[in-house]
Design a protein around this motif. Structure first.
Motif, PDB file in Angstrom:
ATOM      1  N   ARG A 238       0.813  -1.226   0.000  1.00  9.52           N
ATOM      2  CA  ARG A 238       0.000   0.000   0.000  1.00  9.52           C
ATOM      3  C   ARG A 238       0.841   1.269   0.000  1.00  9.52           C
ATOM      4  NH1 ARG A 238      -4.537  -0.421   4.713  1.00  9.52           N
ATOM      5  NH2 ARG A 238      -5.755  -2.133   3.853  1.00  9.52           N
ATOM      6  N   GLN A 239       0.329   2.285  -0.649  1.00 12.27           N
ATOM      7  CA  GLN A 239       0.974   3.594  -0.613  1.00 12.27           C
ATOM      8  C   GLN A 239       0.915   4.145   0.814  1.00 12.27           C
ATOM      9  OE1 GLN A 239       2.371   5.130  -3.418  1.00 12.27           O
ATOM     10  NE2 GLN A 239       3.194   6.543  -1.890  1.00 12.27           N
ATOM     11  N   CYS A 240       2.052   4.683   1.305  1.00 16.90           N
ATOM     12  CA  CYS A 240       2.093   5.287   2.638  1.00 16.90           C
ATOM     13  C   CYS A 240       2.240   6.802   2.507  1.00 16.90           C
ATOM     14  CB  CYS A 240       3.266   4.707   3.441  1.00 16.90           C
ATOM     15  SG  CYS A 240       3.420   5.393   5.108  1.00 16.90           S
ATOM     16  N   ALA A 241       1.799   7.525   3.514  1.00 14.31           N
ATOM     17  CA  ALA A 241       1.894   8.990   3.502  1.00 14.31           C
ATOM     18  C   ALA A 241       3.333   9.465   3.360  1.00 14.31           C
ATOM     19  CB  ALA A 241       1.277   9.559   4.772  1.00 14.31           C
ATOM     20  N   CYS A 242       4.307   8.617   3.740  1.00 16.41           N
ATOM     21  CA  CYS A 242       5.715   9.027   3.699  1.00 16.41           C
ATOM     22  C   CYS A 242       6.283   9.010   2.282  1.00 16.41           C
ATOM     23  CB  CYS A 242       6.550   8.119   4.596  1.00 16.41           C
ATOM     24  SG  CYS A 242       6.910   6.493   3.886  1.00 16.41           S
ATOM     25  N   GLY A 243       5.527   8.457   1.332  1.00 17.38           N
ATOM     26  CA  GLY A 243       6.014   8.412  -0.043  1.00 17.38           C
ATOM     27  C   GLY A 243       6.424   7.016  -0.481  1.00 17.38           C
ATOM     28  N   ASN A 244       6.774   6.154   0.492  1.00 20.37           N
ATOM     29  CA  ASN A 244       7.113   4.771   0.152  1.00 20.37           C
ATOM     30  C   ASN A 244       5.863   3.898   0.079  1.00 20.37           C
ATOM     31  OD1 ASN A 244       9.893   4.752  -0.277  1.00 20.37           O
ATOM     32  ND2 ASN A 244      10.317   4.779   1.930  1.00 20.37           N
ATOM     33  N   ARG A 245       6.108   2.625  -0.188  1.00 21.88           N
ATOM     34  CA  ARG A 245       5.005   1.672  -0.249  1.00 21.88           C
ATOM     35  C   ARG A 245       5.178   0.585   0.796  1.00 21.88           C
ATOM     36  NH1 ARG A 245       1.437   1.197  -3.962  1.00 21.88           N
ATOM     37  NH2 ARG A 245       1.391   2.733  -5.637  1.00 21.88           N
ATOM     38  N   GLY A 246       4.061   0.098   1.320  1.00 23.19           N
ATOM     39  CA  GLY A 246       4.097  -1.092   2.158  1.00 23.19           C
ATOM     40  C   GLY A 246       4.572  -0.886   3.580  1.00 23.19           C
ATOM     41  N   CYS A 247       4.635   0.388   4.070  1.00 25.43           N
ATOM     42  CA  CYS A 247       5.068   0.641   5.443  1.00 25.43           C
ATOM     43  C   CYS A 247       4.040   0.094   6.437  1.00 25.43           C
ATOM     44  CB  CYS A 247       5.205   2.140   5.711  1.00 25.43           C
ATOM     45  SG  CYS A 247       6.382   2.965   4.645  1.00 25.43           S
ATOM     46  N   LEU A 248       4.522  -0.238   7.640  1.00 25.44           N
ATOM     47  CA  LEU A 248       3.641  -0.694   8.711  1.00 25.44           C
ATOM     48  C   LEU A 248       2.491   0.278   8.938  1.00 25.44           C
ATOM     49  CD1 LEU A 248       2.882  -2.535  11.073  1.00 25.44           C
ATOM     50  CD2 LEU A 248       4.621  -1.379  12.462  1.00 25.44           C
TER      51      LEU A 248
END
Lengths: 393, 393
Positions: free
Chosen positions: A244-254
């Motif tokens: 999943r897209q994360c608010a931080c710009g990366n994908r798949g974060c906890l």
């Protein structure tokens, strides 16, 4: 309080009296490796500073009975815990027992000026209640990384307006006493270490699941803050490659999968997509959903809510399993607002960790909820400032 | 050497002389917080023990010139590094400089009796070469978890026959000197800290990619071994949910994708499935492939080999990225046999970490290859035993 211990022995004695309460010289002598005469010298110096006082006769161990000594009972510490959505302020005695505690909802994004105004109002109320006239020191936690020596938040993602704000200096001026600043998660860990489930555990991690997810690390009895003060920032560890897209710009974060924000979003989706009548009715009533709604719905047996909690627990457990392999702690503490989700969450986290880490690391590893709840952070804040004041100047 | 320092000041002075070489009293005084007269007392006591000796006149700083002091030049430490597939033995002087070093291929699965026989043969050869007559202490590393205080391997997955074997006691009897035992990865970290790329870095991690993958953790200048001695056991952190079957029984572990074993297996598949003529020809010649074949093939431009290295580096980087978020180290060191894969591997690891960890943790984070190569472990072993001997008894 202007006096500080003159050397490491005096500092150690002060901390022993803080954590163990009034003690006889014989009891202190058992703890510190000092000859009887050297101990007497250090205790006398502490009595001269006024930091400790004599307090009643000690139990006899044979020979002449002596007085117990204790920390000056008038010492007062202030613990302040600024969360993403609320502020806690507490006053403690020198043994860090809480004499008064207030909580107030507040959005940290309102910025340091508004938040400090609120904090000072709460401090005033606590003074008015008679538990303290002034303060010997204050500890404060903020929900973001802190440059620890200076007491300044750095690039805090959920605290716009706080970046570089001189929290330590500003608050010290307002309160007229020494102030130490730390990350809120470190303070939760120190609170559980002081008065909660982690007493006497030298190596443990404390995972705080609130709006976001962070982790306090204690190694050899001391908080590990890392090279730039960002240790424990586990919310953006990847749990799903290409996820999943994360608010931080990366994908798949906890945090793209769990924590208060993700949970509210997923619960609203479940409500809107007709997967939960319980959540839909709550959404209709209040216009939005929070972790508390999911907890309540799950307690009422709502399947979709239980699934959200179990799934989030498994993701969190997946990350903690990696940390357990890496760090080999003696205890894992789970705390933060989302612990309202309780034992369903804990069971899911546990299953994942025990399944995924190697037996040598998990064989005797307790994974438990924090004991102190809402006062963990303020207790840790009081410990932080007392650790500082009970160090050689 | 039977003498030990009598207190913490003397211990500190011995370590300063070990790490800084011969020094004047003035130089030592700058480092330790002792009055000139107290320093003189401690130095005199060390001179009496024979652990330190006077050594030439110190440079003048005004006033009467004094003698430099140094560790007794006859002190000899033995460093032993047992890897999965080879044994390294080295002799050092008191400053932990290597005076002689031998390497011998050996499968650790042959068990402690055969391995110790080999070690003692190598020790004999080093003695015969004249670099040492006897030893003041020995450090030894083994490729598995160690119950550190007792010096006993516990449940080491790649070392059948070593579980519970009293390595410390047995070797101490054979050598007639004190022995300390640790995990090979911790010793690599201590070696790089002593004489390599991690000098003066208080918080770092050292990832060893050999047959398996492990990690040494240094926090506040000290190795963090964890509650059961298994800290740094990162080879079984999950990198792919529902991923490849791993030998440990779980799915998707890092070691199922990378490390010497996985690389050899994947290279043989590539050779057999016609994806690499270079690897196929090497396989035909030697009957099996190793990481060294992949390195050589990659250096010759073989695409399949380069892909294997890049993919393994990305998987490793994914795990390290999580550790960087958690631990916030000041340095990441990559070492071990697979570093023969060199800069292709390093570039791939770096890309993944910088991409995936948050900027606050990676902003000033060097990610580098170890400097000491094959002598990292033996240097760390010598540091381990000298740290022990240069502590108050």
């Amino acid at each position: 309080m202007t006096a500080r211990p003159g050397n490491a022995h005096q500092a150690r004695l002060l901390r022993l009296l803080r954590d163990g309460g009034p003690s006889s010289r014989a009891q202190l002598g058992d703890e510190v490796e000092l000859s009887r005469s050297k101990l007497a010298v250090e205790v006398d110096r502490l009595l001269e500073t006024g930091l400790v006082v004599a307090d009643g006769l000690a139990a006899s161990r044979g020979g002449r009975r002596s007085h117990n000594i204790r920390l000056a009972p008038g010492l007062r510490f202030l613990g302040i815990d600024i969360g993403a959505t609320s502020v806690d302020v507490a006053v403690t005695n020198p043994e860090l027992e809480i004499l008064g505690h207030l909580n107030h909802p507040m959005d940290v994004r309102e910025g340091p000026v508004a938040v400090f105004e609120q904090v000072l109002t709460m401090v005033g109320k606590l003074k008015d209640s008679g538990v303290a006239e002034g303060f010997d020191g204050a500890g404060i936690g903020v929900p973001g990384p802190v440059r620890f020596p200076e007491g300044v938040p750095v690039a805090p993602p959920i605290m716009p307006g706080w970046d570089g704000f001189p929290v330590r200096e500003a608050l010290s001026q307002e309160l007229g006493c020494p102030v130490m600043v730390d990350n809120d998660v470190n303070l939760m860990a120190m609170g559980e270490q002081q008065a909660g489930v982690a007493r006497h555990v030298p190596d443990f991690i404390c995972v705080k699941i609130g709006t976001g997810i962070g982790c306090g690390i204690v190694a050899g009895g001391t908080v590990h803050r890392g090279t730039t003060g960002s240790a424990g920032d586990i919310g953006h560890i990847q749990v799903e490659p290409r996820g999943r897209q994360c608010a931080c710009g990366n994908r798949g974060c906890l945090e793209a999968y769990f924590g208060g924000s993700a949970l509210a979003r997923d619960a609203e989706s479940a409500a809107r997509e007709g997967r939960s009548a319980e959540l839909a009715s709550r959404l209709e009533t209040s216009g939005r959903l929070t972790g508390a709604d999911v907890a309540a719905a799950a307690a009422a047996g709502d399947g979709a809510s239980l699934d959200l909690i179990r799934d989030g627990g498994a993701r969190t457990g997946q990350v903690i399993a990696g940390l357990v392999s890496f760090f080999n702690p003696g205890l894992v503490v789970i705390g933060g607002g989302v612990t309202g989700l309780g034992h369903t969450l804990l069971a899911s986290i546990r299953t994942q960790i025990y399944h995924q880490s190697l037996p040598l690391a998990t064989g005797n590893l307790p994974i438990v909820l924090g004991e102190l709840g809402q006062v963990a952070g303020v207790t840790g804040a009081a410990r932080l400032i007392s650790d500082h004041l009970f160090s050689p100047a």
